[in-house]
Design a protein around this motif. Sequence first.
Motif, short mmCIF file in Angstrom:
data_model
loop_
_atom_site.label_atom_id
_atom_site.label_comp_id
_atom_site.label_asym_id
_atom_site.label_seq_id
_atom_site.Cartn_x
_atom_site.Cartn_y
_atom_site.Cartn_z
N GLU A 32 -15.48 2.00 -19.79
CA GLU A 32 -15.73 3.24 -18.85
C GLU A 32 -16.28 3.06 -17.55
OE1 GLU A 32 -19.29 3.98 -21.59
OE2 GLU A 32 -18.02 5.28 -23.13
N ASP A 33 -16.62 2.05 -17.10
CA ASP A 33 -17.26 1.74 -15.61
C ASP A 33 -17.16 0.29 -15.51
OD1 ASP A 33 -18.13 2.67 -13.32
OD2 ASP A 33 -20.59 2.86 -14.10
N GLY A 34 -17.37 0.06 -14.03
CA GLY A 34 -17.49 -1.19 -13.42
C GLY A 34 -16.48 -1.49 -12.57
N ILE A 35 -16.04 -2.53 -11.97
CA ILE A 35 -15.05 -3.06 -11.07
C ILE A 35 -13.79 -3.19 -11.73
CG2 ILE A 35 -14.55 -4.61 -9.23
CD1 ILE A 35 -17.45 -5.48 -9.24
N ASP A 36 -13.24 -2.06 -11.98
CA ASP A 36 -12.03 -1.92 -12.92
C ASP A 36 -10.67 -1.82 -12.17
OD1 ASP A 36 -12.46 0.60 -12.05
OD2 ASP A 36 -12.94 1.20 -14.05
N TYR A 37 -10.55 -2.24 -10.59
CA TYR A 37 -9.42 -2.21 -10.13
C TYR A 37 -9.61 -3.14 -8.97
CZ TYR A 37 -11.86 0.81 -6.71
OH TYR A 37 -12.73 1.09 -5.74
N ALA A 38 -8.29 -3.87 -8.63
CA ALA A 38 -8.13 -4.87 -7.57
C ALA A 38 -6.76 -4.61 -7.01
CB ALA A 38 -8.54 -6.20 -7.88
N PRO A 39 -6.56 -4.43 -5.61
CA PRO A 39 -5.47 -4.14 -4.80
C PRO A 39 -4.96 -5.86 -4.86
CG PRO A 39 -6.97 -3.08 -3.67
CD PRO A 39 -7.74 -3.86 -4.76
N THR A 40 -3.58 -5.90 -5.25
CA THR A 40 -3.00 -7.19 -5.53
C THR A 40 -1.54 -7.31 -5.03
OG1 THR A 40 -4.28 -7.53 -7.19
CG2 THR A 40 -2.49 -9.05 -7.12
N THR A 41 -1.07 -8.35 -4.27
CA THR A 41 0.30 -8.25 -3.70
C THR A 41 1.09 -9.67 -4.38
OG1 THR A 41 -0.32 -7.03 -1.85
CG2 THR A 41 1.76 -8.25 -1.79
N VAL A 42 2.27 -9.66 -4.92
CA VAL A 42 2.82 -10.70 -5.35
C VAL A 42 4.38 -10.78 -4.69
CG1 VAL A 42 1.92 -10.94 -7.44
CG2 VAL A 42 3.94 -9.50 -7.21
N GLN A 43 4.99 -12.09 -4.53
CA GLN A 43 6.16 -12.18 -3.81
C GLN A 43 7.34 -12.46 -4.60
OE1 GLN A 43 6.37 -13.52 0.48
NE2 GLN A 43 7.43 -15.39 -0.51
N LEU A 44 8.32 -12.11 -4.85
CA LEU A 44 9.62 -12.15 -5.50
C LEU A 44 10.10 -13.24 -4.88
CD1 LEU A 44 10.92 -8.62 -6.10
CD2 LEU A 44 9.50 -10.03 -7.70
N PRO A 45 11.12 -13.93 -5.76
CA PRO A 45 11.69 -15.29 -5.10
C PRO A 45 12.77 -14.89 -3.88
CG PRO A 45 11.97 -15.17 -7.65
CD PRO A 45 11.16 -13.95 -7.15
N GLY A 46 13.13 -13.77 -3.80
CA GLY A 46 13.82 -13.49 -2.63
C GLY A 46 13.09 -13.20 -1.44
N GLY A 47 11.95 -13.14 -1.50
CA GLY A 47 11.02 -12.95 -0.33
C GLY A 47 10.15 -11.48 -0.19
N ALA A 48 10.91 -10.44 -1.12
CA ALA A 48 10.17 -9.23 -1.00
C ALA A 48 8.89 -9.19 -1.60
CB ALA A 48 11.16 -8.26 -1.85
N ARG A 49 8.17 -8.28 -1.26
CA ARG A 49 6.63 -8.46 -1.46
C ARG A 49 6.39 -6.91 -2.45
NH1 ARG A 49 3.01 -11.05 3.11
NH2 ARG A 49 4.05 -13.13 3.05
N VAL A 50 5.46 -7.09 -3.52
CA VAL A 50 5.41 -6.22 -4.42
C VAL A 50 4.04 -5.97 -4.43
CG1 VAL A 50 5.78 -4.96 -6.82
CG2 VAL A 50 7.36 -6.67 -5.90
N PRO A 51 3.34 -4.72 -3.97
CA PRO A 51 2.07 -4.44 -4.21
C PRO A 51 1.54 -3.58 -5.41
CG PRO A 51 3.11 -2.93 -2.38
CD PRO A 51 3.91 -4.02 -2.93
N PHE A 52 0.50 -3.98 -5.73
CA PHE A 52 0.06 -3.12 -7.12
C PHE A 52 -1.32 -2.94 -7.14
CE2 PHE A 52 0.66 -7.25 -8.53
CZ PHE A 52 -0.24 -7.52 -9.37
N LEU A 53 -1.97 -1.99 -7.73
CA LEU A 53 -3.35 -1.90 -8.01
C LEU A 53 -3.62 -2.50 -9.42
CD1 LEU A 53 -5.87 -0.69 -6.43
CD2 LEU A 53 -5.80 1.09 -8.19
N PHE A 54 -4.08 -3.74 -9.39
CA PHE A 54 -4.30 -4.43 -10.88
C PHE A 54 -5.57 -3.56 -11.34
CE2 PHE A 54 -6.40 -7.94 -13.20
CZ PHE A 54 -6.03 -7.61 -14.25
N THR A 55 -5.54 -3.30 -12.71
CA THR A 55 -6.71 -2.40 -13.53
C THR A 55 -6.44 -2.24 -14.71
OG1 THR A 55 -7.67 -0.11 -13.20
CG2 THR A 55 -5.19 -0.06 -13.23
N VAL A 56 -7.45 -1.60 -15.50
CA VAL A 56 -7.56 -1.45 -16.87
C VAL A 56 -8.33 -0.25 -16.99
CG1 VAL A 56 -7.12 -3.61 -18.03
CG2 VAL A 56 -9.32 -3.15 -17.27
N LYS A 57 -8.38 0.67 -15.88
CA LYS A 57 -9.17 1.61 -15.68
C LYS A 57 -8.98 2.79 -17.12
CE LYS A 57 -10.97 5.05 -12.31
NZ LYS A 57 -12.17 4.37 -12.07
N GLU A 58 -10.12 2.96 -17.58
CA GLU A 58 -10.13 4.07 -18.87
C GLU A 58 -9.34 3.62 -19.97
OE1 GLU A 58 -9.09 7.83 -17.20
OE2 GLU A 58 -10.93 7.86 -15.83
#
Length: 328
Positions: free
Chosen positions: A185-211
């Motif tokens: 229901e509540d809390g610090i339930d999201y965190a902006p995160t970025t990972v990099q693929l083996p080819g060098g491309a970066r993939v940003p996402f909002l890591f979360t389990v909101k609701e």
Amino acid sequence: MQQYTAFGSKPRRRCDIGTVSIAVNVALVCISAYAFLNMGSADLAAPMRGAKPMQQLRMRMAKNVAGGLAAAGVASLASFGGANALTFDEFQGLSYNDVKGSGMANTCPVLATGTSDVKAALKPGNYKFDKFCIEPTSFQVKEDVGKGKKEFIDTKLMTRLTYTLDAMSGQMKVGSGGAIEFKEEDGIDYAPTTVQLPGGARVPFLFTVKELDAKGDVSAFSGDFAVPSYRGSSFLDPKGRGASTGYDNAVALPAGGAGDEEALGKENTKSIKPLSGKAVLSIAKYDPSTGEVAGVFQSVQPSDTDLGAKVPKDIKIQGLWYAQLQQS
């Protein structure tokens, strides 16, 4: 520039502070090197024997969750700071200086006591949980590996140690036979995160389990959760376009009549519509005396869509979780 002052008829050079500082530092380095080269092996080992108990404490406790990780097929905890794993009580005994720069603020507590027979120990009833913490240990991205086949591949984490979700709370209902209904229901339930693929491309996402709304039993309860937009509605792209503010089109496009072309529609029409992900949690250990519960999790969620302009990639996250239960 050399500086001089006159004494009588002959100019003399005045001592420069920088020159003195360099000379003093060189002398200190020489003295330190001489002292080090003359130290015996016993002297070199002495600082390790006198290490603080807190430093020794940080290097243990990883073994408490190794069994659960192996059973769930989750990557080794050591790859994401498992050496710093501590119990909740041990965390309470740390000062700011103990935690600063150690990476421990990005870890969840581990459960050193309790039972693995959760179904028998966890009594049916309604519970409130707090201090719900989720610590990822691996991030994978679904990519085309050839011949039209897609698989989750390993990535390199680009975000600093700020991706753990913590201080979350909600409701949990335990039924007969170990049935679980779990709602965040509540809390610090999201965190902006970025990972990099083996080819060098970066993939940003909002890591979360909101609701998160999960159902099942103690061995595995799963459900869907909301994935908010990585960027907010007031974010402006390089051409000044946004969801709730900014230009409707790129400035140069309307004059040429290309502002409403279908190819540019996704770039011009920004969307912050939330997407959805799915998570599976398992309870590995429960301590009836403290109400602490811990286990492993796996979730699959979409990556950033650049406000609707890009097709999201699937991100698979695996790791550990911890919470404290209180019967209501």
